[in-house]
Design a protein around this motif. Structure first.
Motif, PDB file in Angstrom:
ATOM      1  N   PRO A 199       4.285   7.761   2.797  1.00 35.37           N
ATOM      2  CA  PRO A 199       5.183   8.920   2.857  1.00 35.37           C
ATOM      3  C   PRO A 199       5.687   9.174   1.325  1.00 35.37           C
ATOM      4  N   ALA A 200       5.768  10.636   1.517  1.00 29.94           N
ATOM      5  CA  ALA A 200       6.358  11.101   0.112  1.00 29.94           C
ATOM      6  C   ALA A 200       7.775  11.174   0.392  1.00 29.94           C
ATOM      7  N   PRO A 201       8.650  11.566  -0.474  1.00 34.62           N
ATOM      8  CA  PRO A 201      10.182  11.724  -0.519  1.00 34.62           C
ATOM      9  C   PRO A 201      10.683  11.537   1.054  1.00 34.62           C
ATOM     10  N   PRO A 202      11.686  10.443   1.106  1.00 35.00           N
ATOM     11  CA  PRO A 202      12.516   9.854   0.044  1.00 35.00           C
ATOM     12  C   PRO A 202      11.626   8.649  -0.496  1.00 35.00           C
ATOM     13  N   LEU A 203      10.453   8.152   0.034  1.00 30.06           N
ATOM     14  CA  LEU A 203       9.738   7.187  -0.729  1.00 30.06           C
ATOM     15  C   LEU A 203       8.652   7.706  -1.481  1.00 30.06           C
ATOM     16  N   PHE A 204       8.417   6.838  -2.413  1.00 30.90           N
ATOM     17  CA  PHE A 204       7.394   7.310  -3.621  1.00 30.90           C
ATOM     18  C   PHE A 204       6.221   6.328  -3.507  1.00 30.90           C
ATOM     19  N   LYS A 205       5.169   7.107  -4.063  1.00 27.97           N
ATOM     20  CA  LYS A 205       3.720   6.590  -3.841  1.00 27.97           C
ATOM     21  C   LYS A 205       3.774   4.977  -4.789  1.00 27.97           C
ATOM     22  N   ASP A 206       4.499   4.758  -5.756  1.00 25.59           N
ATOM     23  CA  ASP A 206       4.720   3.567  -6.510  1.00 25.59           C
ATOM     24  C   ASP A 206       5.118   2.367  -5.710  1.00 25.59           C
ATOM     25  N   CYS A 207       5.594   2.664  -4.513  1.00 28.60           N
ATOM     26  CA  CYS A 207       6.112   1.593  -3.472  1.00 28.60           C
ATOM     27  C   CYS A 207       4.948   0.990  -2.914  1.00 28.60           C
ATOM     28  N   ILE A 208       3.801   1.246  -2.898  1.00 29.44           N
ATOM     29  CA  ILE A 208       2.649   0.886  -2.084  1.00 29.44           C
ATOM     30  C   ILE A 208       2.662  -0.661  -2.523  1.00 29.44           C
ATOM     31  N   GLU A 209       2.655  -1.747  -1.596  1.00 28.93           N
ATOM     32  CA  GLU A 209       2.419  -3.465  -1.961  1.00 28.93           C
ATOM     33  C   GLU A 209       1.050  -3.737  -2.160  1.00 28.93           C
ATOM     34  N   PRO A 210       0.799  -4.697  -2.828  1.00 32.17           N
ATOM     35  CA  PRO A 210      -0.554  -5.447  -3.022  1.00 32.17           C
ATOM     36  C   PRO A 210      -1.060  -5.781  -1.707  1.00 32.17           C
ATOM     37  N   ASN A 211      -0.444  -6.193  -0.719  1.00 27.84           N
ATOM     38  CA  ASN A 211      -1.003  -6.213   0.450  1.00 27.84           C
ATOM     39  C   ASN A 211      -0.160  -5.162   1.361  1.00 27.84           C
ATOM     40  N   PHE A 212      -1.035  -3.836   1.741  1.00 32.62           N
ATOM     41  CA  PHE A 212      -0.464  -2.828   2.261  1.00 32.62           C
ATOM     42  C   PHE A 212       0.178  -2.997   3.556  1.00 32.62           C
ATOM     43  N   LEU A 213      -0.056  -4.226   4.178  1.00 34.55           N
ATOM     44  CA  LEU A 213       0.580  -4.522   5.585  1.00 34.55           C
ATOM     45  C   LEU A 213       2.109  -4.485   5.314  1.00 34.55           C
ATOM     46  N   ASP A 214       2.537  -5.064   4.162  1.00 34.75           N
ATOM     47  CA  ASP A 214       3.822  -5.369   3.847  1.00 34.75           C
ATOM     48  C   ASP A 214       4.793  -3.928   3.774  1.00 34.75           C
ATOM     49  N   ASN A 215       4.063  -2.837   3.755  1.00 34.74           N
ATOM     50  CA  ASN A 215       4.623  -1.554   3.858  1.00 34.74           C
ATOM     51  C   ASN A 215       5.346  -1.121   5.143  1.00 34.74           C
ATOM     52  N   PHE A 216       4.754  -2.095   6.195  1.00 37.59           N
ATOM     53  CA  PHE A 216       4.980  -1.512   7.640  1.00 37.59           C
ATOM     54  C   PHE A 216       6.046  -2.821   8.023  1.00 37.59           C
ATOM     55  N   PRO A 217       6.783  -2.355   8.939  1.00 40.40           N
ATOM     56  CA  PRO A 217       8.136  -3.534   9.126  1.00 40.40           C
ATOM     57  C   PRO A 217       7.265  -4.358  10.313  1.00 40.40           C
ATOM     58  N   SER A 218       8.087  -5.544  10.202  1.00 42.32           N
ATOM     59  CA  SER A 218       7.628  -6.719  10.986  1.00 42.32           C
ATOM     60  C   SER A 218       7.383  -6.335  12.544  1.00 42.32           C
ATOM     61  N   SER A 219       8.291  -5.620  12.858  1.00 37.71           N
ATOM     62  CA  SER A 219       8.419  -5.363  14.325  1.00 37.71           C
ATOM     63  C   SER A 219       6.990  -4.444  14.917  1.00 37.71           C
ATOM     64  N   ASP A 220       6.397  -3.751  14.017  1.00 38.28           N
ATOM     65  CA  ASP A 220       5.424  -2.676  14.209  1.00 38.28           C
ATOM     66  C   ASP A 220       4.421  -3.619  15.077  1.00 38.28           C
ATOM     67  N   VAL A 221       4.132  -3.103  16.260  1.00 38.65           N
ATOM     68  CA  VAL A 221       3.285  -4.010  17.450  1.00 38.65           C
ATOM     69  C   VAL A 221       1.663  -3.774  16.622  1.00 38.65           C
ATOM     70  N   MET A 222       1.233  -2.729  16.341  1.00 37.32           N
ATOM     71  CA  MET A 222       0.067  -2.934  15.884  1.00 37.32           C
ATOM     72  C   MET A 222      -0.112  -3.621  14.488  1.00 37.32           C
ATOM     73  N   VAL A 223       0.742  -3.348  13.668  1.00 38.05           N
ATOM     74  CA  VAL A 223       0.620  -4.417  12.226  1.00 38.05           C
ATOM     75  C   VAL A 223       0.707  -5.986  12.603  1.00 38.05           C
ATOM     76  N   PHE A 224       1.627  -6.088  13.716  1.00 39.34           N
ATOM     77  CA  PHE A 224       1.823  -7.566  14.137  1.00 39.34           C
ATOM     78  C   PHE A 224       0.454  -7.971  14.853  1.00 39.34           C
ATOM     79  N   VAL A 225      -0.380  -7.160  15.663  1.00 37.10           N
ATOM     80  CA  VAL A 225      -1.941  -7.566  15.991  1.00 37.10           C
ATOM     81  C   VAL A 225      -2.613  -7.831  14.879  1.00 37.10           C
TER      82      VAL A 225
END
Length: 447
Positions: free
Chosen positions: A309-335
């Motif tokens: 996502p663009a504003p209000p988030l910025f591209k430099d926030c992408i984590e070394p493990n991109f799964l960490d950019n999604f919340p723990s409660s996200d079902v697809m990411v959990f799987v």
């Protein structure tokens, strides 16, 4: 001078340097097992005596040819006193090209795929794509050099050799120990990354309450998220904005380190290709496998970077493990985390076994010198993983440093030097080839 013999196999059975004959009535089949005949046992002792005389380096004292049986009479002798027939390498036991290609693809597709979007962000979107393609082509060429390197050695049986054995042939003890060191860097680095990710996935799984399958699911996850989020791209070539990163950034070496490990398969490519049914297609199948891996990395890296996502988030926030950019409660990411967790739990002990066999075999001449040796090694490896997971759980940096370290020697320097030495001994080395490989070495040092 002939090179030292390649390291021996595991201790479960006593493989001989040459085969020995066992009478048919002593072969293990469906019938009750019988003892090996006295004649076979005596011959076994004699061949071991020959092996000790050679000192693992002088083949002049090898057992004479007249005691070597026909290929269909090769057996494995067990210390329990039984003999098992070795199945021949007939075409029915080989894999078709499609299986070989996907075996290479599946072997290379490891945890590095989680850091590709972060690496593209560090290099810049445009420069990151160019570096990924360029590095993939370089790695493919070096892997091709590694694959054909044993066949370029004349008058020596290299059918059981891997690339460290080739390094030992050309560079002696230095090649043997340095290849061991850099191989350990790649294996232990992977184990540390696995421990960090297992800790991370267990933590996120707890908050919410194999295999190729996990990679396929990961690709499906990326596709669904990209469709849901849409693309958010603005091209700023060199200047930094509040929400977007430039297309060209000076942090690009971080991506090259990640890609070196992401495309790394050089320490086992010879073994993988031996099972290919049509050996004349090895180069083609290797190229297709690298193409699939490169396309997979491009697909995941580009879609995650573009859809972040663009504003209000910025591209430099992408984590070394991109799964960490999604919340723990996200079902697809959990799987996805669950799939990857089970994959790593099954692979982690295998990596530990490879570390133990290579390190203990070279240092002590025994894959299992004692319980305390193995315990100390496991404590060191697990301890390194725990400390990194606790104080520096940045898998992107761990991958790029271990990839850059092992890749400098095993991927670029040694293959280029081996190729030039081989061509020089054959009288085929020309200055364009020498210049290209020298530039390859210095380019890899910059990468």
């Amino acid at each position: 001078m002939d090179p030292p013999a390649p390291p021996g196999p595991p201790d479960s059975f006593s493989f001989l340097t040459v085969p020995f004959h066992v009478e048919p009535k002593n072969i293990v089949e469906d019938d009750p097992q019988e003892r090996v005949s006295a004649e076979a046992a005596i011959l076994n002792s004699r061949v071991h005596y020959y092996s000790r005389l050679t000192g693992s380096s002088d083949r002049l004292l090898s057992p004479p040819n007249h005691v070597i049986p026909r290929p269909e009479e090769i057996y494995i002798y067990s210390p329990l006193g039984t003999a098992f027939k070795v199945t021949g390498s007939d075409q029915s036991s080989k894999n078709p090209s499609i299986i070989t290609i996907f075996a290479i693809w599946n072997t290379m597709m490891g945890t590095s795929i989680l850091s590709i979007p972060w690496g593209i962000k560090q290099a810049g979107f445009t420069l990151g794509i160019l570096i990924l393609i360029f590095t993939g082509l370089l790695m493919l060429y070096c892997c091709y050099v590694v694959l054909k390197s044993p066949k370029a050695i004349p008058y020596v049986d290299t059918s059981d050799w891997e690339f460290p054995d080739v390094c030992r042939y050309y560079f002696g003890k230095f090649g043997q120990w340095s290849s061991l060191f850099f191989s350990m860097v790649s294996l232990i680095g992977a184990m540390v990354v696995y421990w960090v990710l297992m800790s991370n996935f267990l933590f996120n799984t707890g908050q919410f309450i194999h295999s190729t399958i996990s990679v396929i699911y990961l690709i499906a996850l990326v596709t669904v998220k990209a469709v849901h989020l849409g693309f958010h791209l603005e091209f700023h070539w060199f200047d930094t904005t509040q929400f977007y990163v430039p297309e060209f950034r000076l942090l690009f070496p971080q991506l090259t380190g990640v890609l070196t490990l992401a495309f790394f398969i050089h320490n086992c490519i010879i073994t993988l290709m031996k099972s290919n049914k049509h050996q004349e297609n090895n180069v083609r199948d290797l190229s297709v496998a690298y193409l699939l891996v490169g396309l997979t990395y491009l697909y995941v890296g580009v879609l995650i970077f573009a859809a972040f996502p663009a504003p209000p988030l910025f591209k430099d926030c992408i984590e070394p493990n991109f799964l960490d950019n999604f919340p723990s409660s996200d079902v697809m990411v959990f799987v996805a985390r669950t799939f990857l967790l089970f994959q790593m739990i099954t692979v982690y002990p295998l990596l530990g076994y490879l570390v133990r066999v290579q390190m203990m075999g070279q240092i002590f001449g025994n894959h299992y010198p004692s319980f305390f040796h193995v315990l100390a090694l496991n404590i060191l490896i697990v301890g390194a993983g725990v400390l990194m997971a606790k104080f520096y759980p940045n898998i992107g940096s761990i991958i790029r440093f271990s990839g850059a370290t092992c890749g400098l020697a095993l991927v670029f320097v040694f293959p280029a030097l081996v190729h030039m030495i081989s061509l020089r001994r054959q009288g085929l080395l020309r200055w364009p080839s020498a210049l290209f490989h020298i530039c390859l070495i210095f380019t890899s040092d910059g990468l």
